[in-house]
Motif scaffolding. Structure first.
Motif, PDB file in Angstrom:
ATOM      1  N   ILE A  50      -1.529  37.971  -7.607  1.00 43.06           N
ATOM      2  CA  ILE A  50      -1.948  36.573  -7.778  1.00 43.06           C
ATOM      3  C   ILE A  50      -0.827  35.618  -7.342  1.00 43.06           C
ATOM      4  N   ALA A  51       0.406  35.959  -7.674  1.00 44.47           N
ATOM      5  CA  ALA A  51       1.552  35.111  -7.319  1.00 44.47           C
ATOM      6  C   ALA A  51       1.791  35.068  -5.815  1.00 44.47           C
ATOM      7  N   LEU A  52       1.303  36.058  -5.084  1.00 44.17           N
ATOM      8  CA  LEU A  52       1.522  36.124  -3.633  1.00 44.17           C
ATOM      9  C   LEU A  52       0.428  35.420  -2.826  1.00 44.17           C
ATOM     10  N   GLN A  53      -0.604  34.904  -3.474  1.00 42.85           N
ATOM     11  CA  GLN A  53      -1.696  34.207  -2.793  1.00 42.85           C
ATOM     12  C   GLN A  53      -1.143  33.125  -1.867  1.00 42.85           C
ATOM     13  N   GLY A  54      -1.548  33.182  -0.600  1.00 38.81           N
ATOM     14  CA  GLY A  54      -1.145  32.180   0.381  1.00 38.81           C
ATOM     15  C   GLY A  54       0.225  32.398   0.997  1.00 38.81           C
ATOM     16  N   GLN A  55       0.937  33.446   0.597  1.00 32.45           N
ATOM     17  CA  GLN A  55       2.277  33.722   1.135  1.00 32.45           C
ATOM     18  C   GLN A  55       2.226  34.813   2.200  1.00 32.45           C
ATOM     19  N   ARG A  56       3.217  34.789   3.094  1.00 32.29           N
ATOM     20  CA  ARG A  56       3.395  35.881   4.059  1.00 32.29           C
ATOM     21  C   ARG A  56       3.940  37.064   3.281  1.00 32.29           C
ATOM     22  N   ILE A  57       3.308  38.222   3.454  1.00 34.07           N
ATOM     23  CA  ILE A  57       3.760  39.432   2.782  1.00 34.07           C
ATOM     24  C   ILE A  57       3.774  40.588   3.768  1.00 34.07           C
ATOM     25  N   GLU A  58       4.338  41.709   3.343  1.00 32.93           N
ATOM     26  CA  GLU A  58       4.281  42.937   4.117  1.00 32.93           C
ATOM     27  C   GLU A  58       3.627  44.016   3.275  1.00 32.93           C
ATOM     28  N   MET A  59       2.864  44.875   3.945  1.00 38.15           N
ATOM     29  CA  MET A  59       2.256  46.044   3.319  1.00 38.15           C
ATOM     30  C   MET A  59       2.382  47.225   4.271  1.00 38.15           C
ATOM     31  N   THR A  60       2.402  48.420   3.706  1.00 36.94           N
ATOM     32  CA  THR A  60       2.469  49.636   4.495  1.00 36.94           C
ATOM     33  C   THR A  60       1.210  50.441   4.230  1.00 36.94           C
ATOM     34  N   GLY A  61       0.609  50.974   5.278  1.00 39.18           N
ATOM     35  CA  GLY A  61      -0.597  51.769   5.122  1.00 39.18           C
ATOM     36  C   GLY A  61      -1.058  52.332   6.448  1.00 39.18           C
ATOM     37  N   TYR A  62      -2.367  52.551   6.558  1.00 37.94           N
ATOM     38  CA  TYR A  62      -2.973  53.159   7.732  1.00 37.94           C
ATOM     39  C   TYR A  62      -4.113  52.299   8.230  1.00 37.94           C
ATOM     40  N   MET A  63      -4.341  52.325   9.550  1.00 38.20           N
ATOM     41  CA  MET A  63      -5.422  51.571  10.155  1.00 38.20           C
ATOM     42  C   MET A  63      -6.656  52.464  10.191  1.00 38.20           C
ATOM     43  N   ALA A  64      -7.708  52.062   9.482  1.00 36.84           N
ATOM     44  CA  ALA A  64      -8.963  52.813   9.537  1.00 36.84           C
ATOM     45  C   ALA A  64      -9.534  52.687  10.942  1.00 36.84           C
ATOM     46  N   PRO A  65     -10.219  53.717  11.421  1.00 42.32           N
ATOM     47  CA  PRO A  65     -10.802  53.640  12.771  1.00 42.32           C
ATOM     48  C   PRO A  65     -11.712  52.428  12.906  1.00 42.32           C
ATOM     49  N   PRO A  66     -11.565  51.689  13.997  1.00 40.35           N
ATOM     50  CA  PRO A  66     -12.367  50.465  14.174  1.00 40.35           C
ATOM     51  C   PRO A  66     -13.802  50.785  14.594  1.00 40.35           C
ATOM     52  N   LEU A  67     -14.668  49.790  14.431  1.00 43.86           N
ATOM     53  CA  LEU A  67     -16.065  49.921  14.832  1.00 43.86           C
ATOM     54  C   LEU A  67     -16.228  49.902  16.349  1.00 43.86           C
ATOM     55  N   LYS A  68     -15.319  49.236  17.045  1.00 41.27           N
ATOM     56  CA  LYS A  68     -15.391  49.119  18.496  1.00 41.27           C
ATOM     57  C   LYS A  68     -13.975  49.104  19.054  1.00 41.27           C
ATOM     58  N   PRO A  69     -13.815  49.416  20.357  1.00 34.59           N
ATOM     59  CA  PRO A  69     -12.460  49.494  20.932  1.00 34.59           C
ATOM     60  C   PRO A  69     -11.694  48.166  20.934  1.00 34.59           C
ATOM     61  N   GLU A  70     -12.377  47.058  21.196  1.00 36.66           N
ATOM     62  CA  GLU A  70     -11.706  45.757  21.220  1.00 36.66           C
ATOM     63  C   GLU A  70     -11.796  45.169  19.813  1.00 36.66           C
ATOM     64  N   ILE A  71     -10.663  45.054  19.170  1.00 42.74           N
ATOM     65  CA  ILE A  71     -10.684  44.584  17.787  1.00 42.74           C
ATOM     66  C   ILE A  71      -9.733  43.408  17.590  1.00 42.74           C
ATOM     67  N   ASP A  72     -10.090  42.519  16.685  1.00 43.53           N
ATOM     68  CA  ASP A  72      -9.176  41.457  16.260  1.00 43.53           C
ATOM     69  C   ASP A  72      -9.026  41.512  14.742  1.00 43.53           C
ATOM     70  N   PHE A  73      -9.510  42.613  14.161  1.00 43.51           N
ATOM     71  CA  PHE A  73      -9.348  42.863  12.733  1.00 43.51           C
ATOM     72  C   PHE A  73      -9.336  44.374  12.524  1.00 43.51           C
ATOM     73  N   PHE A  74      -8.817  44.791  11.403  1.00 40.58           N
ATOM     74  CA  PHE A  74      -8.882  46.200  11.021  1.00 40.58           C
ATOM     75  C   PHE A  74      -8.803  46.283   9.511  1.00 40.58           C
ATOM     76  N   VAL A  75      -9.082  47.466   8.997  1.00 41.28           N
ATOM     77  CA  VAL A  75      -8.981  47.697   7.564  1.00 41.28           C
ATOM     78  C   VAL A  75      -7.728  48.521   7.323  1.00 41.28           C
TER      79      VAL A  75
END
Length: 147
Positions: A50-75
């Protein structure tokens, strides 16, 4: 003074200032949010999240396979996923996910490659107008690098 001598003089002056204890301002540290620290129980956000809302942060994880090859978002997921969760009904969509949006097209990263993502942390239930995805936690204007 020619350019080469100027650059050399500048480098020597910078080294002298550094030696004397004068330093240039460092980039402000970007807060880190771990998946395990995002929620208290169920879908209740932790005080840290909640305290980080609206702030630049970093997270580490994995990119789920996208729905299509050209992406501008990922999970971004806590654990690697070999299949697209929207393409296979049998796939288990993890509880710990963060929808991540970029302002430019992204290059897909292999599902098993660990990545470090930086973006603006956003919370609250929202439905994406283009995809229809409903999300509770998002990273906006993301950039990432492989680890």
């Amino acid at each position: 003074m020619d350019r080469r001598n100027f650059v050399t003089s500048f480098a020597i002056a910078g080294a002298a200032l550094s030696f004397a204890g004068v330093t240039t301002p460092a980039r402000a540290a970007v807060p880190d949010l771990r998946f395990r620290d995002m929620y208290l129980r169920g879908k209740e956000l932790s005080p840290q999240a909640i305290a980080l809302q609206g702030q630049r942060i970093e997270m580490t994880g994995y990119m789920a396979p996208p729905l299509k090859p050209e992406i501008d978002f990922f999970v971004l997921t806590k654990t690697p996923m070999a299949t697209c969760p929207f393409c296979d009904d049998a796939a288990d969509w993890p509880n710990d996910i963060v929808l991540s949006y970029a302002t430019t097209p992204l290059e897909f990263v292999r599902f098993s490659s660990l990545i470090r993502v930086e973006g603006t942390f956003d919370t609250g239930i929202k439905t994406d107008a283009n995809t229809g995805f409903v999300s509770f936690v998002r990273l906006l204007d993301v950039s990432y690098r492989r680890l």
